[in-house]
Design a protein around this motif. Structure first.
Motif, PDB file in Angstrom:
ATOM      1  N   GLY A 121       0.786  -1.232   0.000  1.00 55.17           N
ATOM      2  CA  GLY A 121       0.000   0.000   0.000  1.00 55.17           C
ATOM      3  C   GLY A 121       0.812   1.272   0.000  1.00 55.17           C
ATOM      4  N   THR A 122       2.137   1.169   0.096  1.00 54.11           N
ATOM      5  CA  THR A 122       2.959   2.384   0.189  1.00 54.11           C
ATOM      6  C   THR A 122       4.215   2.362  -0.687  1.00 54.11           C
ATOM      7  OG1 THR A 122       4.142   1.470   2.102  1.00 54.11           O
ATOM      8  CG2 THR A 122       2.235   2.878   2.573  1.00 54.11           C
ATOM      9  N   GLY A 123       4.687   1.182  -1.082  1.00 52.26           N
ATOM     10  CA  GLY A 123       5.994   1.088  -1.723  1.00 52.26           C
ATOM     11  C   GLY A 123       6.025   1.151  -3.244  1.00 52.26           C
ATOM     12  N   LEU A 124       4.869   1.246  -3.888  1.00 48.90           N
ATOM     13  CA  LEU A 124       4.838   1.287  -5.350  1.00 48.90           C
ATOM     14  C   LEU A 124       4.898   2.737  -5.833  1.00 48.90           C
ATOM     15  CD1 LEU A 124       2.042  -1.370  -6.051  1.00 48.90           C
ATOM     16  CD2 LEU A 124       4.499  -1.733  -5.764  1.00 48.90           C
ATOM     17  N   ALA A 181      -1.170 -11.935 -10.672  1.00 47.91           N
ATOM     18  CA  ALA A 181      -0.357 -10.907 -10.015  1.00 47.91           C
ATOM     19  C   ALA A 181       0.807 -10.454 -10.892  1.00 47.91           C
ATOM     20  CB  ALA A 181       0.153 -11.412  -8.671  1.00 47.91           C
ATOM     21  N   LYS A 182       1.294 -11.348 -11.743  1.00 49.08           N
ATOM     22  CA  LYS A 182       2.405 -10.995 -12.639  1.00 49.08           C
ATOM     23  C   LYS A 182       2.001  -9.939 -13.660  1.00 49.08           C
ATOM     24  CE  LYS A 182       4.355 -15.657 -12.335  1.00 49.08           C
ATOM     25  NZ  LYS A 182       4.533 -16.935 -13.056  1.00 49.08           N
ATOM     26  N   THR A 183       0.700  -9.809 -13.901  1.00 49.26           N
ATOM     27  CA  THR A 183       0.212  -8.893 -14.940  1.00 49.26           C
ATOM     28  C   THR A 183      -0.414  -7.625 -14.372  1.00 49.26           C
ATOM     29  OG1 THR A 183      -2.028  -9.837 -15.012  1.00 49.26           O
ATOM     30  CG2 THR A 183      -0.340 -10.920 -16.342  1.00 49.26           C
ATOM     31  N   ASN A 189       5.000  -6.641  -5.759  1.00 48.46           N
ATOM     32  CA  ASN A 189       5.435  -6.805  -4.349  1.00 48.46           C
ATOM     33  C   ASN A 189       4.383  -7.492  -3.475  1.00 48.46           C
ATOM     34  OD1 ASN A 189       7.726  -5.359  -5.100  1.00 48.46           O
ATOM     35  ND2 ASN A 189       7.015  -3.455  -4.184  1.00 48.46           N
ATOM     36  N   SER A 190       3.323  -8.035  -4.072  1.00 48.29           N
ATOM     37  CA  SER A 190       2.266  -8.658  -3.260  1.00 48.29           C
ATOM     38  C   SER A 190       2.720  -9.988  -2.674  1.00 48.29           C
ATOM     39  CB  SER A 190       0.995  -8.857  -4.083  1.00 48.29           C
ATOM     40  OG  SER A 190       1.221  -9.773  -5.133  1.00 48.29           O
TER      41      SER A 190
END
Length: 195
Positions: A121-124, A181-183, A189-190
């Protein structure tokens, strides 16, 4: 109507004697989701068939506010407890570790497995959050795992957003969600955890 067709008062009292039940859901549900997914539908069925009613409910949360499990309080006619238990088994919407408690007894109920998709929730990059909608991620995953599981609830914390899915097989849901998730930019980062 003849005298022999009438129930006596004692039989009537026994048939209508109420029993308090707690339905414990080993599921991570926000209060609004607990209500819409379980409390409201159960209350509707109980009232429709004159079996009883939902009398309350609550969500156990961590100190940060993340849902951990839920309880639903139900008052039901004692004579209808077996019907109610059959109904709970038939709908098959509860996770393993769920149970009902009444009259000092505890009976396990539920067969689903839980999965938490934990999104960063913060690192992207800021643009990722601006240009992507988490509701699209939920809809995409729900569509991909249809027949194997479904989205139930969420938790929006300071660092992460957790999406909670329940289905017949954690491993099957995990394999599908990992590919998705790869797409998905929001899934960078999940992490996936079994719950």
């Amino acid at each position: 109507m003849g005298l022999f067709n009438r129930k006596n008062k004692k039989e009537d009292i026994i048939e209508n004697e109420m029993l308090d039940i707690t339905l414990h859901l080993n599921m991570r549900l926000m209060p609004i989701d607990r209500g819409s997914l379980f409390e409201d539908p159960i209350d509707s069925v109980l009232k429709k068939y004159d079996l009883g009613e939902v009398t309350g409910g609550g969500t156990l949360a961590s100190k940060e506010g993340m849902p951990l499990s839920c309880d639903i309080d139900i008052s039901i006619k004692k004579s209808k407890i077996e019907n109610f238990k059959s109904f709970l088994h038939d709908i098959n919407t509860m996770a393993k570790g769920s149970y009902i408690e009444y009259d000092g007894k505890r009976e396990d109920i539920g067969s689903l497995e839980g999965l938490s998709l934990i999104l960063d929730g913060t690192g992207l990059d800021e643009n990722v959050y601006k240009e992507n909608d988490i509701n699209d991620v939920i809809a995409d995953i729900d569509s991909l795992i249809k027949g194997k599981g479904e989205y139930h609830s969420y938790y929006n914390g300071e660092q992460n957003t957790n999406l909670y899915f329940y289905g017949n097989s954690f491993d099957e849901m995990k394999a599908i969600i990992e590919e998705y998730a790869k797409t998905s930019p929001l899934c960078e980062n999940s992490k996936i955890e079994q719950i």
